[in-house]
Design a protein around this motif. Sequence first.
Motif, PDB file in Angstrom:
ATOM      1  N   MET A  78       0.851  -1.175   0.000  1.00 27.28           N
ATOM      2  CA  MET A  78       0.000   0.000   0.000  1.00 27.28           C
ATOM      3  C   MET A  78       0.897   1.239   0.000  1.00 27.28           C
ATOM      4  O   MET A  78       1.778   1.366   0.841  1.00 27.28           O
ATOM      5  N   PRO A  79       0.667   2.186  -0.897  1.00 26.58           N
ATOM      6  CA  PRO A  79       1.507   3.387  -0.941  1.00 26.58           C
ATOM      7  C   PRO A  79       1.231   4.293   0.247  1.00 26.58           C
ATOM      8  O   PRO A  79       0.107   4.372   0.742  1.00 26.58           O
ATOM      9  N   ARG A  80       2.279   4.964   0.716  1.00 23.97           N
ATOM     10  CA  ARG A  80       2.126   5.899   1.825  1.00 23.97           C
ATOM     11  C   ARG A  80       1.481   7.180   1.340  1.00 23.97           C
ATOM     12  O   ARG A  80       1.749   7.649   0.244  1.00 23.97           O
ATOM     13  N   GLN A  81       0.629   7.734   2.173  1.00 24.19           N
ATOM     14  CA  GLN A  81      -0.010   9.001   1.839  1.00 24.19           C
ATOM     15  C   GLN A  81       0.955  10.140   2.162  1.00 24.19           C
ATOM     16  O   GLN A  81       1.620  10.137   3.195  1.00 24.19           O
ATOM     17  N   MET A  82       1.027  11.085   1.265  1.00 23.82           N
ATOM     18  CA  MET A  82       1.920  12.217   1.449  1.00 23.82           C
ATOM     19  C   MET A  82       1.324  13.191   2.461  1.00 23.82           C
ATOM     20  O   MET A  82       0.127  13.467   2.443  1.00 23.82           O
ATOM     21  N   GLN A  83       2.149  13.697   3.366  1.00 25.78           N
ATOM     22  CA  GLN A  83       1.677  14.652   4.359  1.00 25.78           C
ATOM     23  C   GLN A  83       1.615  16.042   3.753  1.00 25.78           C
ATOM     24  O   GLN A  83       2.491  16.434   2.992  1.00 25.78           O
ATOM     25  N   LEU A  84       0.567  16.782   4.105  1.00 25.35           N
ATOM     26  CA  LEU A  84       0.424  18.144   3.606  1.00 25.35           C
ATOM     27  C   LEU A  84       1.331  19.112   4.353  1.00 25.35           C
ATOM     28  O   LEU A  84       1.795  20.086   3.805  1.00 25.35           O
TER      29      LEU A  84
END
Length: 59
Positions: free
Chosen positions: A1-7
């Motif tokens: 599962m790809p990591r979600q990028m932090q804003l």
Amino acid sequence: MPRQMQLWATPKESPQSQKIWRNLEHQLQKDVIAALANLICKMVLSQDANQSQEESHER
């Protein structure tokens, strides 16, 4: 599962502050927690008092 990028970057607690807290005596930790709890209570009570004063002035 790809990591979600932090804003935005989230500040992390420094390791030194963790060491300082762990090195405090247990009673001193309890005293600090009690003092913080008292400050929180005072703030809540003062906010409640300010709201009731504002309501009485509006009448």
